[in-house]
Write a protein that holds these residues in place. Structure first.
Motif, PDB file in Angstrom:
ATOM      1  N   THR A 102      10.653  -3.987  13.384  1.00 11.09           N
ATOM      2  CA  THR A 102      10.128  -4.577  12.135  1.00 11.09           C
ATOM      3  C   THR A 102       9.083  -5.638  12.451  1.00 11.09           C
ATOM      4  O   THR A 102       9.088  -6.236  13.520  1.00 11.09           O
ATOM      5  N   ARG A 103       8.255  -5.890  11.464  1.00 14.37           N
ATOM      6  CA  ARG A 103       7.219  -6.917  11.552  1.00 14.37           C
ATOM      7  C   ARG A 103       7.829  -8.261  11.158  1.00 14.37           C
ATOM      8  O   ARG A 103       8.759  -8.325  10.349  1.00 14.37           O
ATOM      9  N   VAL A 104       7.302  -9.346  11.728  1.00 15.92           N
ATOM     10  CA  VAL A 104       7.721 -10.676  11.283  1.00 15.92           C
ATOM     11  C   VAL A 104       7.082 -10.919   9.916  1.00 15.92           C
ATOM     12  O   VAL A 104       5.885 -10.745   9.726  1.00 15.92           O
ATOM     13  N   GLN A 105       7.923 -11.250   8.932  1.00 10.92           N
ATOM     14  CA  GLN A 105       7.494 -11.300   7.527  1.00 10.92           C
ATOM     15  C   GLN A 105       6.758 -12.606   7.212  1.00 10.92           C
ATOM     16  O   GLN A 105       7.319 -13.530   6.625  1.00 10.92           O
ATOM     17  N   ARG A 106       5.508 -12.650   7.596  1.00  9.37           N
ATOM     18  CA  ARG A 106       4.682 -13.845   7.460  1.00  9.37           C
ATOM     19  C   ARG A 106       4.757 -14.482   6.057  1.00  9.37           C
ATOM     20  O   ARG A 106       4.860 -15.697   5.914  1.00  9.37           O
TER      21      ARG A 106
ATOM     22  N   GLY B 202      13.687  -9.406   6.753  1.00  9.60           N
ATOM     23  CA  GLY B 202      13.376  -7.971   6.674  1.00  9.60           C
ATOM     24  C   GLY B 202      14.301  -7.234   5.711  1.00  9.60           C
ATOM     25  O   GLY B 202      15.402  -6.820   6.065  1.00  9.60           O
ATOM     26  N   ARG B 203      13.826  -7.036   4.495  1.00  4.80           N
ATOM     27  CA  ARG B 203      14.696  -6.422   3.469  1.00  4.80           C
ATOM     28  C   ARG B 203      15.023  -4.966   3.784  1.00  4.80           C
ATOM     29  O   ARG B 203      16.064  -4.462   3.382  1.00  4.80           O
ATOM     30  N   THR B 204      14.140  -4.295   4.537  1.00  3.87           N
ATOM     31  CA  THR B 204      14.432  -2.892   4.864  1.00  3.87           C
ATOM     32  C   THR B 204      15.641  -2.819   5.806  1.00  3.87           C
ATOM     33  O   THR B 204      16.447  -1.899   5.718  1.00  3.87           O
ATOM     34  N   VAL B 205      15.748  -3.828   6.660  1.00  5.20           N
ATOM     35  CA  VAL B 205      16.884  -3.897   7.589  1.00  5.20           C
ATOM     36  C   VAL B 205      18.178  -4.106   6.794  1.00  5.20           C
ATOM     37  O   VAL B 205      19.193  -3.448   7.030  1.00  5.20           O
TER      38      VAL B 205
ATOM     39  N   CYS C  43      16.391  -6.698  -0.744  1.00  2.00           N
ATOM     40  CA  CYS C  43      16.586  -5.312  -0.326  1.00  2.00           C
ATOM     41  C   CYS C  43      15.464  -4.380  -0.758  1.00  2.00           C
ATOM     42  O   CYS C  43      14.575  -4.764  -1.532  1.00  2.00           O
ATOM     43  N   HIS C  44      15.511  -3.174  -0.238  1.00  2.89           N
ATOM     44  CA  HIS C  44      14.412  -2.220  -0.405  1.00  2.89           C
ATOM     45  C   HIS C  44      15.009  -0.813  -0.302  1.00  2.89           C
ATOM     46  O   HIS C  44      14.817  -0.103   0.679  1.00  2.89           O
ATOM     47  N   PRO C  45      15.769  -0.427  -1.352  1.00  5.00           N
ATOM     48  CA  PRO C  45      16.545   0.810  -1.231  1.00  5.00           C
ATOM     49  C   PRO C  45      15.718   2.091  -1.043  1.00  5.00           C
ATOM     50  O   PRO C  45      16.205   3.020  -0.413  1.00  5.00           O
ATOM     51  N   THR C  46      14.489   2.154  -1.571  1.00  2.00           N
ATOM     52  CA  THR C  46      13.767   3.426  -1.390  1.00  2.00           C
ATOM     53  C   THR C  46      13.203   3.564   0.021  1.00  2.00           C
ATOM     54  O   THR C  46      12.979   4.673   0.487  1.00  2.00           O
ATOM     55  N   GLN C  47      12.997   2.423   0.716  1.00  2.00           N
ATOM     56  CA  GLN C  47      12.654   2.541   2.144  1.00  2.00           C
ATOM     57  C   GLN C  47      13.866   3.106   2.872  1.00  2.00           C
ATOM     58  O   GLN C  47      13.739   3.927   3.773  1.00  2.00           O
ATOM     59  N   THR C  48      15.050   2.697   2.440  1.00  2.00           N
ATOM     60  CA  THR C  48      16.261   3.225   3.068  1.00  2.00           C
ATOM     61  C   THR C  48      16.393   4.722   2.822  1.00  2.00           C
ATOM     62  O   THR C  48      16.854   5.459   3.699  1.00  2.00           O
TER      63      THR C  48
ATOM     64  N   HIS D   9      10.031   2.491  12.118  1.00  2.00           N
ATOM     65  CA  HIS D   9       9.391   1.246  11.663  1.00  2.00           C
ATOM     66  C   HIS D   9       9.018   1.483  10.201  1.00  2.00           C
ATOM     67  O   HIS D   9       8.427   2.512   9.882  1.00  2.00           O
ATOM     68  N   PRO D  10       9.347   0.557   9.301  1.00  2.00           N
ATOM     69  CA  PRO D  10       9.007   0.807   7.889  1.00  2.00           C
ATOM     70  C   PRO D  10       7.505   0.712   7.628  1.00  2.00           C
ATOM     71  O   PRO D  10       7.037   1.175   6.584  1.00  2.00           O
ATOM     72  N   LEU D  11       6.776   0.120   8.562  1.00  2.00           N
ATOM     73  CA  LEU D  11       5.339  -0.121   8.437  1.00  2.00           C
ATOM     74  C   LEU D  11       5.082  -1.092   7.275  1.00  2.00           C
ATOM     75  O   LEU D  11       5.884  -1.142   6.363  1.00  2.00           O
ATOM     76  N   PRO D  12       4.052  -1.877   7.228  1.00  2.00           N
ATOM     77  CA  PRO D  12       2.952  -1.903   8.176  1.00  2.00           C
ATOM     78  C   PRO D  12       3.336  -2.502   9.533  1.00  2.00           C
ATOM     79  O   PRO D  12       4.106  -3.445   9.607  1.00  2.00           O
ATOM     80  N   ARG D  13       2.746  -1.924  10.574  1.00  2.00           N
ATOM     81  CA  ARG D  13       2.944  -2.449  11.914  1.00  2.00           C
ATOM     82  C   ARG D  13       1.869  -3.492  12.162  1.00  2.00           C
ATOM     83  O   ARG D  13       0.728  -3.322  11.746  1.00  2.00           O
TER      84      ARG D  13
ATOM     85  N   THR E 251       0.854  -1.176   0.000  1.00  2.00           N
ATOM     86  CA  THR E 251       0.000   0.000   0.000  1.00  2.00           C
ATOM     87  C   THR E 251       0.884   1.218   0.000  1.00  2.00           C
ATOM     88  O   THR E 251       0.917   1.997  -0.943  1.00  2.00           O
ATOM     89  N   ARG E 252       1.698   1.333   1.074  1.00  2.00           N
ATOM     90  CA  ARG E 252       2.403   2.611   1.201  1.00  2.00           C
ATOM     91  C   ARG E 252       3.466   2.825   0.140  1.00  2.00           C
ATOM     92  O   ARG E 252       3.587   3.929  -0.382  1.00  2.00           O
ATOM     93  N   THR E 253       4.204   1.823  -0.204  1.00  2.00           N
ATOM     94  CA  THR E 253       5.291   2.074  -1.155  1.00  2.00           C
ATOM     95  C   THR E 253       4.727   2.463  -2.521  1.00  2.00           C
ATOM     96  O   THR E 253       5.168   3.416  -3.147  1.00  2.00           O
ATOM     97  N   ARG E 254       3.709   1.719  -2.966  1.00  2.00           N
ATOM     98  CA  ARG E 254       3.154   2.021  -4.287  1.00  2.00           C
ATOM     99  C   ARG E 254       2.492   3.397  -4.286  1.00  2.00           C
ATOM    100  O   ARG E 254       2.731   4.228  -5.162  1.00  2.00           O
TER     101      ARG E 254
ATOM    102  N   MET F  92       9.374  -1.038  -9.398  1.00  2.00           N
ATOM    103  CA  MET F  92       8.923  -2.427  -9.400  1.00  2.00           C
ATOM    104  C   MET F  92       9.115  -3.143  -8.071  1.00  2.00           C
ATOM    105  O   MET F  92      10.167  -3.023  -7.449  1.00  2.00           O
ATOM    106  N   ARG F  93       8.076  -3.853  -7.657  1.00  2.00           N
ATOM    107  CA  ARG F  93       8.193  -4.728  -6.476  1.00  2.00           C
ATOM    108  C   ARG F  93       7.892  -6.143  -6.909  1.00  2.00           C
ATOM    109  O   ARG F  93       6.956  -6.382  -7.672  1.00  2.00           O
ATOM    110  N   HIS F  94       8.691  -7.084  -6.397  1.00  3.76           N
ATOM    111  CA  HIS F  94       8.540  -8.474  -6.838  1.00  3.76           C
ATOM    112  C   HIS F  94       8.914  -9.414  -5.686  1.00  3.76           C
ATOM    113  O   HIS F  94       9.821  -9.099  -4.910  1.00  3.76           O
TER     114      HIS F  94
HETATM  115  C1  NCD Z   1       8.309  -3.019   4.142  1.00  2.83           C
HETATM  116  C2  NCD Z   1       8.524  -3.979   3.003  1.00  2.83           C
HETATM  117  O1  NCD Z   1       7.715  -4.047   2.087  1.00  2.83           O
HETATM  118  O2  NCD Z   1       9.543  -4.658   3.052  1.00  2.83           O
HETATM  119  N1  NCD Z   1       7.210  -2.183   3.921  1.00  2.83           N
HETATM  120  C3  NCD Z   1       7.372  -1.033   3.247  1.00  2.83           C
HETATM  121  O3  NCD Z   1       7.743  -0.997   2.106  1.00  2.83           O
HETATM  122  N2  NCD Z   1       7.173   0.090   3.928  1.00  2.83           N
HETATM  123  C4  NCD Z   1       8.254  -3.667   5.451  1.00  2.83           C
HETATM  124  C5  NCD Z   1       7.265  -4.768   5.645  1.00  2.83           C
HETATM  125  O4  NCD Z   1       6.510  -5.129   4.751  1.00  2.83           O
HETATM  126  O5  NCD Z   1       7.257  -5.281   6.765  1.00  2.83           O
END
Ligand code: NCD
Length: 306
Positions: free
Chosen positions: A224-228, A161-164, A128-133, A262-266, A50-53, A100-102
């Motif tokens: 960070t959230r646990v990546q279910r 956790g790719r943002t980490v 990885c997730h460079p734009t969150q960085t 927190h990168p969210l979603p929480r 949601t948020r990134t897009r 792009m997200r994949h």
């Molecule tokens: C993160 C992601 O997609 O990796 N969310 C985001 O882009 N803000 C973190 C997550 O999904 O837990």
């Protein structure tokens, strides 16, 4: 063609310049309102977001540009069996830049190798997730005024956790960084990052399983959230998901100028009673993400035009 696949694709100086542009956009938004007039961003989201897009879309709209795209793989030709390489070639005929997200690690690189327009990695699997960085760096800059001499705690799912992973890479280039890794045994930071990033840069780090023990020393706490969606079985997820919950009580021993991110979603990792604490920075982080994406789109489109 310049793309952003990994945060290390940009030098520290380039990141500084993006931060300067983002701060200027915050101060003078109208000066940027027409900068991408006539340009199109394609958002190719093969994985839910949601948020990134929406952050990318809002960023492009605030620059006066337009947005096309899809938000789930099932509504794209991938469902018909089209390769990512072909999708990237085709979309290059329609759009000036791609975000792009994949779910697969390395997917954005494949797209960038085949596209004829810049590609931005908006998350590739657990990689990885460079734009969150970029959002994280602007948050740290605005809250702390520096990137060096910080003790940064990462808590939760450090394995997937790719943002980490991306933020650790980014911080590894500054002096005096200390890292505290707080996770259950099963969700520890991958050893390739400990070896190739932390150890290589000479960054001291400790690994703990207890959040309370870590809190008093931290300047930044990155929850960070646990990546279910990256777990192989639901049982493990259920056992680990509520392992760490930051609440007002736990913050009592924290520094008065701690920055909670927190990168969210929480899910449950931060209790809502923390939201009103001045140290909670995660909603500001969302806003900063949009400004950094604006700065990034401008940079990549400018370089593509040269
Ligand atoms: C993160 C992601 O997609 O990796 N969310 C985001 O882009 N803000 C973190 C997550 O999904 O837990």
């Amino acid at each position: 063609m310049r793309s952003l696949i990994d945060i290390l694709d940009f030098t520290v100086e380039e990141l500084d310049a993006l931060i300067r542009t983002a701060c200027d956009i915050i101060d003078n938004p109208t000066a940027y309102a027409e900068r991408c007039r006539g340009k199109k961003l394609a958002t190719l989201f093969f994985e839910p977001s949601t948020r990134t897009r929406l952050s990318f879309e809002a960023a492009m709209l605030e620059l006066g540009g337009n947005v096309i795209g899809f938000s789930e793989a099932s509504s794209s030709s991938a469902a018909k069996g089209e390769s990512l390489a072909d999708t990237a070639r085709v979309i290059s005929c329609y759009a000036d830049i791609i975000a792009m997200r994949h779910p697969k690690e390395g997917a954005a690189l494949v797209a960038a190798n085949n596209a004829t327009v810049p590609v931005i990695n908006a998350g590739d699997g657990g990689h990885c997730h460079p734009t969150q960085t970029l959002a994280d760096l602007l948050t740290i800059y605005r809250e702390k005024g520096r990137f060096d001499n910080l003790t940064v705690g990462f808590c939760g799912d450090l394995k997937f956790g790719r943002t980490v992973h991306s933020l650790i890479n980014a911080l590894s280039r500054y002096a005096g960084i200390r890292v505290v890794l707080i996770s259950p045994e099963e969700l520890k930071l991958p050893s390739y990052i400990k070896k190739d990033v932390l150890a290589k840069a000479g960054i001291p780090y400790t690994q703990l399983t207890d959040l309370e023990e870590a809190i008093p020393q931290l300047d930044i706490l990155y929850m960070t959230r646990v990546q279910r969606e990256r777990f192989f079985n639901e049982e493990d997820y259920l056992r680990l998901k509520d392992r760490y919950i930051l609440d007002a009580k736990k913050l009592e021993t924290a520094k008065p100028d701690l920055c909670v991110m927190h990168p969210l979603p929480r899910v449950n990792e931060i209790s809502v009673d923390v939201d009103k604490d001045a140290r909670a920075c995660y909603f500001k982080q969302v806003l900063y993400g949009k400004y950094m994406r604006m700065a990034l789109i401008l940079k990549l489109l400018e370089e593509a035009a040269q």
